[in-house]
Enzyme design. Structure first.
Site, PDB file in Angstrom:
ATOM      1  N   SER A  97     -36.919 -18.851 -52.504  1.00 25.60           N
ATOM      2  CA  SER A  97     -38.279 -18.794 -52.417  1.00 25.60           C
ATOM      3  C   SER A  97     -39.221 -17.377 -53.137  1.00 25.60           C
ATOM      4  O   SER A  97     -38.875 -17.699 -54.020  1.00 25.60           O
ATOM      5  CB  SER A  97     -38.536 -18.997 -51.272  1.00 25.60           C
ATOM      6  OG  SER A  97     -39.617 -18.505 -50.699  1.00 25.60           O
ATOM      7  N   LEU A  98     -39.269 -16.628 -52.715  1.00 28.42           N
ATOM      8  CA  LEU A  98     -39.825 -15.485 -52.868  1.00 28.42           C
ATOM      9  C   LEU A  98     -39.131 -14.343 -54.368  1.00 28.42           C
ATOM     10  O   LEU A  98     -38.952 -13.969 -55.081  1.00 28.42           O
ATOM     11  CB  LEU A  98     -40.007 -14.425 -51.977  1.00 28.42           C
ATOM     12  CG  LEU A  98     -40.104 -13.162 -52.023  1.00 28.42           C
ATOM     13  CD1 LEU A  98     -41.738 -12.465 -52.417  1.00 28.42           C
ATOM     14  CD2 LEU A  98     -40.017 -11.283 -50.915  1.00 28.42           C
ATOM     15  N   ARG A 122     -49.574 -12.607 -54.360  1.00 26.62           N
ATOM     16  CA  ARG A 122     -48.380 -13.701 -53.585  1.00 26.62           C
ATOM     17  C   ARG A 122     -48.391 -13.443 -52.126  1.00 26.62           C
ATOM     18  O   ARG A 122     -48.505 -14.723 -51.059  1.00 26.62           O
ATOM     19  CB  ARG A 122     -47.263 -14.214 -53.914  1.00 26.62           C
ATOM     20  CG  ARG A 122     -46.561 -15.594 -53.485  1.00 26.62           C
ATOM     21  CD  ARG A 122     -44.930 -15.422 -54.235  1.00 26.62           C
ATOM     22  NE  ARG A 122     -44.011 -17.085 -53.704  1.00 26.62           N
ATOM     23  CZ  ARG A 122     -42.992 -16.894 -52.962  1.00 26.62           C
ATOM     24  NH1 ARG A 122     -43.023 -15.874 -51.539  1.00 26.62           N
ATOM     25  NH2 ARG A 122     -43.111 -17.843 -52.958  1.00 26.62           N
ATOM     26  N   HIS A 202     -43.517 -23.147 -48.276  1.00 26.21           N
ATOM     27  CA  HIS A 202     -43.105 -24.331 -49.282  1.00 26.21           C
ATOM     28  C   HIS A 202     -43.604 -26.191 -48.864  1.00 26.21           C
ATOM     29  O   HIS A 202     -43.039 -27.107 -48.670  1.00 26.21           O
ATOM     30  CB  HIS A 202     -41.359 -24.585 -49.300  1.00 26.21           C
ATOM     31  CG  HIS A 202     -41.277 -23.404 -50.218  1.00 26.21           C
ATOM     32  ND1 HIS A 202     -41.475 -22.863 -51.184  1.00 26.21           N
ATOM     33  CD2 HIS A 202     -40.666 -22.102 -49.251  1.00 26.21           C
ATOM     34  CE1 HIS A 202     -40.771 -21.285 -51.471  1.00 26.21           C
ATOM     35  NE2 HIS A 202     -40.395 -21.317 -50.527  1.00 26.21           N
ATOM     36  N   GLN A 249     -44.606 -23.911 -56.666  1.00 28.25           N
ATOM     37  CA  GLN A 249     -43.360 -23.189 -55.767  1.00 28.25           C
ATOM     38  C   GLN A 249     -43.447 -23.375 -54.636  1.00 28.25           C
ATOM     39  O   GLN A 249     -43.278 -23.622 -52.891  1.00 28.25           O
ATOM     40  CB  GLN A 249     -42.484 -22.223 -56.141  1.00 28.25           C
ATOM     41  CG  GLN A 249     -41.312 -21.684 -56.118  1.00 28.25           C
ATOM     42  CD  GLN A 249     -41.234 -20.606 -55.267  1.00 28.25           C
ATOM     43  OE1 GLN A 249     -42.455 -19.954 -54.411  1.00 28.25           O
ATOM     44  NE2 GLN A 249     -39.954 -19.669 -55.529  1.00 28.25           N
TER      45      GLN A 249
END
Length: 312
Positions: A97-98, A122, A202, A249
């Site tokens: 993820s991040l 983000r 997500h 993503q």
């Protein structure tokens, strides 16, 4: 410290995602390694109060998405700088993820400084999205992926989003449906565990954030990776439009099992987890017992890795 290079074909850096954070993380690294101190001091100039956030804030404050992502990225940038200064260089990277943003920076797609700017954007967009949706994330344990997918499909807003390891899938869930879903999981022989995050990442809950993030990425220059980077969206090496995949993503499942299995097929035999805790190395060991794993989330962990290098 040893300056021997460990840039070999079998070494991967993997970068942690949200949920592993804790107040005070990285303080020992900041104090022990001047390079780490310089990295964080520089980033603190870009976001005033960053050091205080990481070292002194409450768990509740650190858990807010706009704070968590910046803090995690900063810590990962610190650790990466220390390892690379000591000659430990990966042959490939991936991030959960991040962590994928740091993985791309470590592969030279953009500078660590630009990566922090991208992370701030983000984080702000995802924070805004969490405030507009009442959603949580729930780890489902002891059930097959297909069973979790079948149970989730019975609900309007339950989405399997993180395929972590065999027998562990995380779902993003509307808060008003999650308790009923958890009861369904228990009735099927599984169990659940709420994650320490503030939104349903997500998943379609993040669609607006993903679209706006792609627009914001136009302001940044991306280069081709200098080493392979694995994509959360495809579970394979990045190919094609990195900006589009990085934005996608945000609202797509993380294919962590696929990533680790494909990295191992590509020859990786050693993983260094960069970030707090040991979440990723724990998942990797569940996926394969045939690889080495190290944690670089503390000064002790970094020094243990450096000692290993001296013995190579």
């Amino acid at each position: 410290m040893s300056q021997r290079s460990l840039k070999v074909d079998n070494l991967a850096f993997v970068f942690s995602g949200q949920g592993a954070q804790y107040p005070g993380m990285g303080k020992d690294i900041y104090d022990a390694f001047p390079t780490a101190g310089k990295v964080l001091d520089d980033l603190d100039k870009r976001r005033s109060g960053l050091k205080e956030l990481i070292f002194s804030s409450s768990e509740e404050t650190l858990m807010q998405t706009a704070n968590t992502q910046c803090a995690m990225y900063a810590l990962e940038a610190m650790i990466t700088a220390v390892l690379e200064e000591e000659g430990i260089k990966p042959s490939c990277t991936a991030g959960f993820s991040l962590g994928e943003l740091t993985a791309l920076a470590a592969a030279g797609v953009y500078s660590m400084e630009d990566g922090f700017g991208i992370t701030r954007i983000r984080a702000a967009l995802m924070q805004e999205a969490t405030e507009k949706t009442d959603a949580v994330m729930d780890a489902v344990l002891k059930l097959q992926d297909a069973t979790v997918e079948k149970l989730a499909a019975q609900y309007r807003s339950i989405y399997p989003v993180n395929y972590n390891s065999p027998g562990q899938v995380v779902v993003a869930a509307a808060r008003n449906e999650v308790e009923a879903f958890e009861e369904s999981v228990r009735a099927s022989g599984g169990r659940t565990m709420r994650l320490r995050v503030s939104g349903g990442f997500h998943s379609p809950f993040m669609s607006t954030a993903a679209d706006r993030f792609l627009e914001q990425l136009d302001a940044f220059s991306f280069s081709d990776p200098s080493i392979p980077v694995w994509s959360n969206v495809s579970g394979r090496k990045y190919e094609g439009n990195i900006k589009a995949a990085l934005a996608l993503q945000i609202k797509s499942p993380v294919r962590w099992v696929d990533i680790v299995e494909d990295m191992i097929r590509s020859g990786v035999t050693c993983f260094i987890e960069i970030g707090p805790g040991s979440t990723l190395t724990g998942l990797i060991r569940r996926i394969s017992r045939d690889v080495k794993t190290y944690n670089a989330g503390t000064a002790e962990g970094v020094n243990r890795i450096l000692e290993e290098v001296r013995n190579v």
